[in-house]
Design a protein around this motif. Structure first.
Motif, mmCIF file in Angstrom:
data_model
loop_
_atom_site.group_PDB
_atom_site.id
_atom_site.type_symbol
_atom_site.label_atom_id
_atom_site.label_comp_id
_atom_site.label_asym_id
_atom_site.label_seq_id
_atom_site.Cartn_x
_atom_site.Cartn_y
_atom_site.Cartn_z
ATOM 1 N N LYS A 151 48.795 34.411 32.846
ATOM 2 C CA LYS A 151 49.475 33.704 31.397
ATOM 3 C C LYS A 151 50.311 34.973 30.932
ATOM 4 O O LYS A 151 51.340 34.487 30.198
ATOM 5 C CB LYS A 151 48.036 33.315 30.690
ATOM 6 N N ALA A 152 49.731 36.109 30.925
ATOM 7 C CA ALA A 152 50.688 37.313 30.328
ATOM 8 C C ALA A 152 52.282 37.248 30.874
ATOM 9 O O ALA A 152 53.206 37.352 30.410
ATOM 10 C CB ALA A 152 50.086 38.546 30.512
ATOM 11 N N LEU A 153 52.236 36.866 32.216
ATOM 12 C CA LEU A 153 53.256 36.915 32.947
ATOM 13 C C LEU A 153 54.211 35.693 32.952
ATOM 14 O O LEU A 153 55.473 35.666 32.912
ATOM 15 C CB LEU A 153 53.315 37.343 34.392
ATOM 16 N N LEU A 154 53.163 34.713 32.879
ATOM 17 C CA LEU A 154 54.164 33.293 32.880
ATOM 18 C C LEU A 154 54.772 33.337 31.352
ATOM 19 O O LEU A 154 56.065 32.586 30.968
ATOM 20 C CB LEU A 154 53.143 32.275 32.777
ATOM 21 N N ALA A 155 54.267 33.906 30.305
ATOM 22 C CA ALA A 155 54.808 33.923 28.861
ATOM 23 C C ALA A 155 55.974 34.737 29.127
ATOM 24 O O ALA A 155 56.941 34.568 27.904
ATOM 25 C CB ALA A 155 53.784 34.508 27.976
ATOM 26 N N GLU A 156 56.383 35.657 30.080
ATOM 27 C CA GLU A 156 57.790 36.324 29.795
ATOM 28 C C GLU A 156 58.767 35.628 30.502
ATOM 29 O O GLU A 156 59.884 36.083 30.596
ATOM 30 C CB GLU A 156 57.496 37.363 30.874
ATOM 31 N N ARG A 157 58.465 34.449 30.965
ATOM 32 C CA ARG A 157 59.563 33.449 31.622
ATOM 33 C C ARG A 157 59.845 31.995 30.885
ATOM 34 O O ARG A 157 58.981 31.780 30.100
ATOM 35 C CB ARG A 157 59.004 33.286 32.888
ATOM 36 N N PRO A 158 60.808 31.807 31.214
ATOM 37 C CA PRO A 158 61.156 30.342 30.406
ATOM 38 C C PRO A 158 60.442 29.166 30.699
ATOM 39 O O PRO A 158 60.017 29.173 31.984
ATOM 40 C CB PRO A 158 62.748 30.119 30.783
ATOM 41 N N ALA A 159 60.309 28.283 30.090
ATOM 42 C CA ALA A 159 59.556 27.129 30.362
ATOM 43 C C ALA A 159 59.944 26.259 31.635
ATOM 44 O O ALA A 159 58.966 26.003 32.473
ATOM 45 C CB ALA A 159 59.502 26.083 29.130
ATOM 46 N N GLU A 160 61.210 26.563 32.001
ATOM 47 C CA GLU A 160 61.458 25.682 33.295
ATOM 48 C C GLU A 160 61.206 26.360 34.469
ATOM 49 O O GLU A 160 61.007 26.177 35.598
ATOM 50 C CB GLU A 160 62.939 25.514 33.479
ATOM 51 N N ALA A 161 60.744 27.714 34.124
ATOM 52 C CA ALA A 161 60.153 28.621 35.455
ATOM 53 C C ALA A 161 58.817 28.567 35.476
ATOM 54 O O ALA A 161 58.075 29.067 36.667
ATOM 55 C CB ALA A 161 60.451 29.918 35.130
ATOM 56 N N LEU A 162 58.032 27.567 34.652
ATOM 57 C CA LEU A 162 56.568 27.518 34.870
ATOM 58 C C LEU A 162 56.017 26.584 36.174
ATOM 59 O O LEU A 162 56.859 25.742 36.859
ATOM 60 C CB LEU A 162 55.920 26.770 33.591
ATOM 61 N N PRO A 163 55.025 26.980 36.933
ATOM 62 C CA PRO A 163 54.534 25.967 37.787
ATOM 63 C C PRO A 163 54.547 24.762 37.487
ATOM 64 O O PRO A 163 54.275 24.413 36.388
ATOM 65 C CB PRO A 163 52.974 26.691 38.126
ATOM 66 N N GLU A 164 54.751 23.790 38.631
ATOM 67 C CA GLU A 164 54.684 22.292 38.308
ATOM 68 C C GLU A 164 53.233 21.722 38.406
ATOM 69 O O GLU A 164 52.420 22.291 39.059
ATOM 70 C CB GLU A 164 55.524 21.683 39.376
ATOM 71 N N PRO A 165 52.787 21.250 37.280
ATOM 72 C CA PRO A 165 51.530 20.397 37.422
ATOM 73 C C PRO A 165 51.569 19.495 38.781
ATOM 74 O O PRO A 165 52.562 19.160 39.224
ATOM 75 C CB PRO A 165 51.475 19.667 36.194
ATOM 76 N N PRO A 166 50.392 19.102 39.099
ATOM 77 C CA PRO A 166 49.095 19.354 38.310
ATOM 78 C C PRO A 166 48.580 20.712 38.693
ATOM 79 O O PRO A 166 48.663 21.316 39.659
ATOM 80 C CB PRO A 166 47.886 18.265 39.221
#
Length: 264
Positions: A151-166
């Motif tokens: 989560k510390a690293l995902l927070a450094e990235r834009p929302a569109e770069a997040l892993p896709e659910p589920p």
């Protein structure tokens, strides 16, 4: 069907790709060995071809088999190669002394991890002497959405770069929707560190700090502590020490990795 190509238009070598697929599949099974037919079915490879590949890998130490020759698991060569990766990585070498410093100061378990696709790969760990429960180890992978490092690293990235659910649920507290994960990452950015309250491992709270010597950050450090040991005073101490450790790491001279390749 044409062979897959990479971004440079280079065709994939089918035999090499198949070898990597076998090793990754065996590694993903942990302590559950696989039978020949299981591997052939999982990778859609003819049984005869899979048998020949496994015999070659076994002879070279990348795969091991039981005394009956019917079960297969990852071999010792994989460990030796992984160790070589850690020894050759300048970031890991440079950060290790600071992990020792944090461990000595806090008496808790300290980790270093790197984002690898949608997972976190653990690169270094200093275990607490106060409790014996091992919650991770070098080489382990966890989904990035389910822990402090990720989560510390995902927070450094834009929302569109997040892993896709589920999203995989590891505990009753794991984020399983994009909305709750986004809200958590917004809070992480605001405070400057992530908090994992039993999202990855029941009974364990983690605090994660991205290391911004790369943009976006690829590595992070964290401190993990049992819920039963986490008082408000201890939490404040953990955050203060880990912030100080992060600042020391990020202020390391860039010459610390001078001459080393900039790996992609």
């Amino acid at each position: 069907m044409p062979e897959p190509t990479d971004e440079r238009g280079v065709r994939e070598v089918k035999s090499a790709a198949r070898t990597v697929d076998v090793l990754e599949l065996l590694a993903s099974r942990g302590d559950r060995p696989a039978r020949l037919q299981e591997l052939a079915d999982a990778l859609a490879v003819p049984r005869s071809s899979m048998y020949a590949l496994l015999q070659t890998l076994t002879a070279r130490g990348w795969v091991r088999t039981d005394t009956t020759g019917s079960l297969y698991g990852i071999g010792i060569r994989a460990l030796l190669t992984g160790t070589s990766y850690l020894d050759s990585d300048p970031r890991v070498r440079a950060v290790r002394p600071y992990l020792d410093e944090a461990s000595d100061a806090l008496g808790e378990t300290i980790h270093m991890g790197r984002l690898d696709g949608t997972d976190i790969a653990y690169l270094a760990t200093r275990e607490s002497h106060e409790y014996l429960r091992t919650i991770s180890r070098v080489g382990r992978r966890l989904p990035a959405h389910a822990g402090a490092l990720g989560k510390a690293l995902l927070a450094e990235r834009p929302a569109e770069a997040l892993p896709e659910p589920p999203y995989t649920r590891l505990t009753p507290h794991t984020h399983t929707t994009r909305e709750t994960l986004l809200a958590d990452l917004t809070a992480t950015r605001a405070r400057g560190y992530s908090v994992d309250r039993e999202e990855g491992v029941p009974g364990i709270v983690g605090f994660g700090f991205a290391l911004r010597y790369d943009t976006p950050a690829q590595d992070a450090i964290s401190c993990s502590v049992p819920v039963a040991r986490l008082t408000p005073t201890h939490e404040e101490r953990i955050i203060a020490v880990m912030r100080e450790i992060r600042a020391k790491i990020e202020s390391m001279p860039s010459s610390g990795s001078a001459g080393a390749p900039h790996w992609r």
